[in-house]
Design a protein around this motif. Sequence first.
Motif, PDB file in Angstrom:
ATOM      1  N   GLY A  73       0.796  -1.219   0.000  1.00 41.49           N
ATOM      2  CA  GLY A  73       0.000   0.000   0.000  1.00 41.49           C
ATOM      3  C   GLY A  73       0.829   1.268   0.000  1.00 41.49           C
ATOM      4  O   GLY A  73       0.581   2.198  -0.778  1.00 41.49           O
ATOM      5  N   LYS A  74       1.812   1.344   0.862  1.00 43.21           N
ATOM      6  CA  LYS A  74       2.656   2.542   0.947  1.00 43.21           C
ATOM      7  C   LYS A  74       3.440   2.757  -0.337  1.00 43.21           C
ATOM      8  O   LYS A  74       3.615   3.890  -0.792  1.00 43.21           O
ATOM      9  CB  LYS A  74       3.607   2.444   2.133  1.00 43.21           C
ATOM     10  CG  LYS A  74       2.924   2.572   3.471  1.00 43.21           C
ATOM     11  CD  LYS A  74       3.933   2.481   4.598  1.00 43.21           C
ATOM     12  CE  LYS A  74       3.244   2.568   5.940  1.00 43.21           C
ATOM     13  NZ  LYS A  74       4.202   2.455   7.042  1.00 43.21           N
ATOM     14  N   ASP A  75       3.928   1.667  -0.920  1.00 43.17           N
ATOM     15  CA  ASP A  75       4.685   1.784  -2.166  1.00 43.17           C
ATOM     16  C   ASP A  75       3.794   2.272  -3.304  1.00 43.17           C
ATOM     17  O   ASP A  75       4.216   3.062  -4.144  1.00 43.17           O
ATOM     18  CB  ASP A  75       5.316   0.445  -2.535  1.00 43.17           C
ATOM     19  CG  ASP A  75       6.325  -0.034  -1.516  1.00 43.17           C
ATOM     20  OD1 ASP A  75       6.910   0.824  -0.821  1.00 43.17           O
ATOM     21  OD2 ASP A  75       6.520  -1.256  -1.408  1.00 43.17           O
ATOM     22  N   LEU A  76       2.561   1.800  -3.349  1.00 41.75           N
ATOM     23  CA  LEU A  76       1.624   2.235  -4.378  1.00 41.75           C
ATOM     24  C   LEU A  76       1.288   3.714  -4.240  1.00 41.75           C
ATOM     25  O   LEU A  76       1.264   4.451  -5.232  1.00 41.75           O
ATOM     26  CB  LEU A  76       0.341   1.403  -4.317  1.00 41.75           C
ATOM     27  CG  LEU A  76      -0.724   1.730  -5.358  1.00 41.75           C
ATOM     28  CD1 LEU A  76      -0.184   1.518  -6.763  1.00 41.75           C
ATOM     29  CD2 LEU A  76      -1.962   0.886  -5.126  1.00 41.75           C
ATOM     30  N   LEU A  77       1.048   4.177  -3.009  1.00 44.83           N
ATOM     31  CA  LEU A  77       0.771   5.592  -2.780  1.00 44.83           C
ATOM     32  C   LEU A  77       1.952   6.457  -3.214  1.00 44.83           C
ATOM     33  O   LEU A  77       1.772   7.519  -3.817  1.00 44.83           O
ATOM     34  CB  LEU A  77       0.432   5.840  -1.313  1.00 44.83           C
ATOM     35  CG  LEU A  77      -0.899   5.270  -0.825  1.00 44.83           C
ATOM     36  CD1 LEU A  77      -1.035   5.483   0.675  1.00 44.83           C
ATOM     37  CD2 LEU A  77      -2.056   5.893  -1.561  1.00 44.83           C
ATOM     38  N   LYS A  78       3.151   5.996  -2.915  1.00 50.45           N
ATOM     39  CA  LYS A  78       4.351   6.742  -3.296  1.00 50.45           C
ATOM     40  C   LYS A  78       4.489   6.782  -4.818  1.00 50.45           C
ATOM     41  O   LYS A  78       4.815   7.822  -5.398  1.00 50.45           O
ATOM     42  CB  LYS A  78       5.576   6.094  -2.655  1.00 50.45           C
ATOM     43  CG  LYS A  78       6.844   6.863  -2.854  1.00 50.45           C
ATOM     44  CD  LYS A  78       7.989   6.200  -2.098  1.00 50.45           C
ATOM     45  CE  LYS A  78       9.268   6.979  -2.269  1.00 50.45           C
ATOM     46  NZ  LYS A  78      10.366   6.368  -1.535  1.00 50.45           N
ATOM     47  N   LEU A  79       4.223   5.643  -5.473  1.00 48.40           N
ATOM     48  CA  LEU A  79       4.313   5.568  -6.922  1.00 48.40           C
ATOM     49  C   LEU A  79       3.308   6.502  -7.599  1.00 48.40           C
ATOM     50  O   LEU A  79       3.625   7.152  -8.591  1.00 48.40           O
ATOM     51  CB  LEU A  79       4.071   4.125  -7.381  1.00 48.40           C
ATOM     52  CG  LEU A  79       4.119   3.864  -8.880  1.00 48.40           C
ATOM     53  CD1 LEU A  79       5.540   4.032  -9.392  1.00 48.40           C
ATOM     54  CD2 LEU A  79       3.626   2.465  -9.187  1.00 48.40           C
ATOM     55  N   LEU A  80       2.100   6.601  -7.033  1.00 48.73           N
ATOM     56  CA  LEU A  80       1.072   7.465  -7.596  1.00 48.73           C
ATOM     57  C   LEU A  80       1.199   8.919  -7.162  1.00 48.73           C
ATOM     58  O   LEU A  80       0.466   9.776  -7.629  1.00 48.73           O
ATOM     59  CB  LEU A  80      -0.310   6.937  -7.199  1.00 48.73           C
ATOM     60  CG  LEU A  80      -0.672   5.570  -7.760  1.00 48.73           C
ATOM     61  CD1 LEU A  80      -2.005   5.093  -7.183  1.00 48.73           C
ATOM     62  CD2 LEU A  80      -0.729   5.609  -9.277  1.00 48.73           C
ATOM     63  N   GLY A  81       2.117   9.198  -6.244  1.00 53.01           N
ATOM     64  CA  GLY A  81       2.334  10.546  -5.772  1.00 53.01           C
ATOM     65  C   GLY A  81       1.232  11.056  -4.836  1.00 53.01           C
ATOM     66  O   GLY A  81       0.954  12.244  -4.787  1.00 53.01           O
ATOM     67  N   ILE A  82       0.639  10.141  -4.096  1.00 53.24           N
ATOM     68  CA  ILE A  82      -0.430  10.508  -3.161  1.00 53.24           C
ATOM     69  C   ILE A  82       0.178  10.580  -1.760  1.00 53.24           C
ATOM     70  O   ILE A  82       0.787   9.630  -1.291  1.00 53.24           O
ATOM     71  CB  ILE A  82      -1.573   9.465  -3.175  1.00 53.24           C
ATOM     72  CG1 ILE A  82      -2.161   9.378  -4.585  1.00 53.24           C
ATOM     73  CG2 ILE A  82      -2.637   9.814  -2.150  1.00 53.24           C
ATOM     74  CD1 ILE A  82      -3.148   8.252  -4.755  1.00 53.24           C
ATOM     75  N   SER A  83      -0.011  11.720  -1.092  1.00 51.74           N
ATOM     76  CA  SER A  83       0.545  11.857   0.250  1.00 51.74           C
ATOM     77  C   SER A  83      -0.381  11.180   1.254  1.00 51.74           C
ATOM     78  O   SER A  83      -1.541  10.895   0.959  1.00 51.74           O
ATOM     79  CB  SER A  83       0.729  13.330   0.607  1.00 51.74           C
ATOM     80  OG  SER A  83      -0.522  13.945   0.793  1.00 51.74           O
ATOM     81  N   ARG A  84       0.127  10.973   2.437  1.00 46.70           N
ATOM     82  CA  ARG A  84      -0.665  10.311   3.473  1.00 46.70           C
ATOM     83  C   ARG A  84      -1.859  11.163   3.882  1.00 46.70           C
ATOM     84  O   ARG A  84      -2.889  10.647   4.289  1.00 46.70           O
ATOM     85  CB  ARG A  84       0.207  10.038   4.697  1.00 46.70           C
ATOM     86  CG  ARG A  84       1.211   8.939   4.430  1.00 46.70           C
ATOM     87  CD  ARG A  84       2.105   8.698   5.601  1.00 46.70           C
ATOM     88  NE  ARG A  84       1.373   8.636   6.850  1.00 46.70           N
ATOM     89  CZ  ARG A  84       1.925   8.489   8.029  1.00 46.70           C
ATOM     90  NH1 ARG A  84       3.221   8.427   8.125  1.00 46.70           N
ATOM     91  NH2 ARG A  84       1.197   8.440   9.118  1.00 46.70           N
ATOM     92  N   ARG A  85      -1.747  12.446   3.794  1.00 51.34           N
ATOM     93  CA  ARG A  85      -2.815  13.327   4.230  1.00 51.34           C
ATOM     94  C   ARG A  85      -3.990  13.372   3.266  1.00 51.34           C
ATOM     95  O   ARG A  85      -5.092  13.693   3.635  1.00 51.34           O
ATOM     96  CB  ARG A  85      -2.283  14.739   4.434  1.00 51.34           C
ATOM     97  CG  ARG A  85      -1.298  14.782   5.578  1.00 51.34           C
ATOM     98  CD  ARG A  85      -0.846  16.157   5.851  1.00 51.34           C
ATOM     99  NE  ARG A  85       0.114  16.117   6.945  1.00 51.34           N
ATOM    100  CZ  ARG A  85       0.731  17.154   7.408  1.00 51.34           C
ATOM    101  NH1 ARG A  85       0.524  18.330   6.871  1.00 51.34           N
ATOM    102  NH2 ARG A  85       1.584  17.037   8.388  1.00 51.34           N
ATOM    103  N   THR A  86      -3.753  13.024   1.999  1.00 48.59           N
ATOM    104  CA  THR A  86      -4.849  13.059   1.019  1.00 48.59           C
ATOM    105  C   THR A  86      -5.707  11.818   1.059  1.00 48.59           C
ATOM    106  O   THR A  86      -6.784  11.826   0.502  1.00 48.59           O
ATOM    107  CB  THR A  86      -4.268  13.165  -0.413  1.00 48.59           C
ATOM    108  OG1 THR A  86      -2.902  13.418  -0.398  1.00 48.59           O
ATOM    109  CG2 THR A  86      -4.952  14.199  -1.189  1.00 48.59           C
TER     110      THR A  86
END
Length: 87
Positions: A73-86
Motif C-alpha cells: 500500500g505505501k509503495d503504491l501511494l508513493k508511486l502514484l504521488g499521493i501523500s498520506r494526508r490526502t
Amino acid sequence: MKQLGAELLGLKATLTAAEAARTLKSSADRIVALVKSGELGGTILQGATSEFCLVKRTEVEAHQQAAADFLYGKDLLKLLGISRRTR
C-alpha cells in the motif's frame, strides 16, 4: 532456543517466526498459524510453558520471491504521488 531446536531436528536452515515475519512483512502470529495449518513448512516445538516455531528458510525465500512482483500500500501511494494526508 532456535539453534538448539535446529540441531535437535537436524534443520540447519531454519528461521524463527519473528525472523520469517520480518522477511515476509507479516506478523509472527500469522506465520505460526500458517505453519500449524501446513501452508508454510516448519515445525512447532512445545516448551514447558510456551511453544516455539521454526520455519524452513527455503519456504520463506520461495514465498518472498513469489511476492516480489506485488506492491504494498505505501509503495503504491508513493508511486502514484499521493501523500498520506490526502487519503
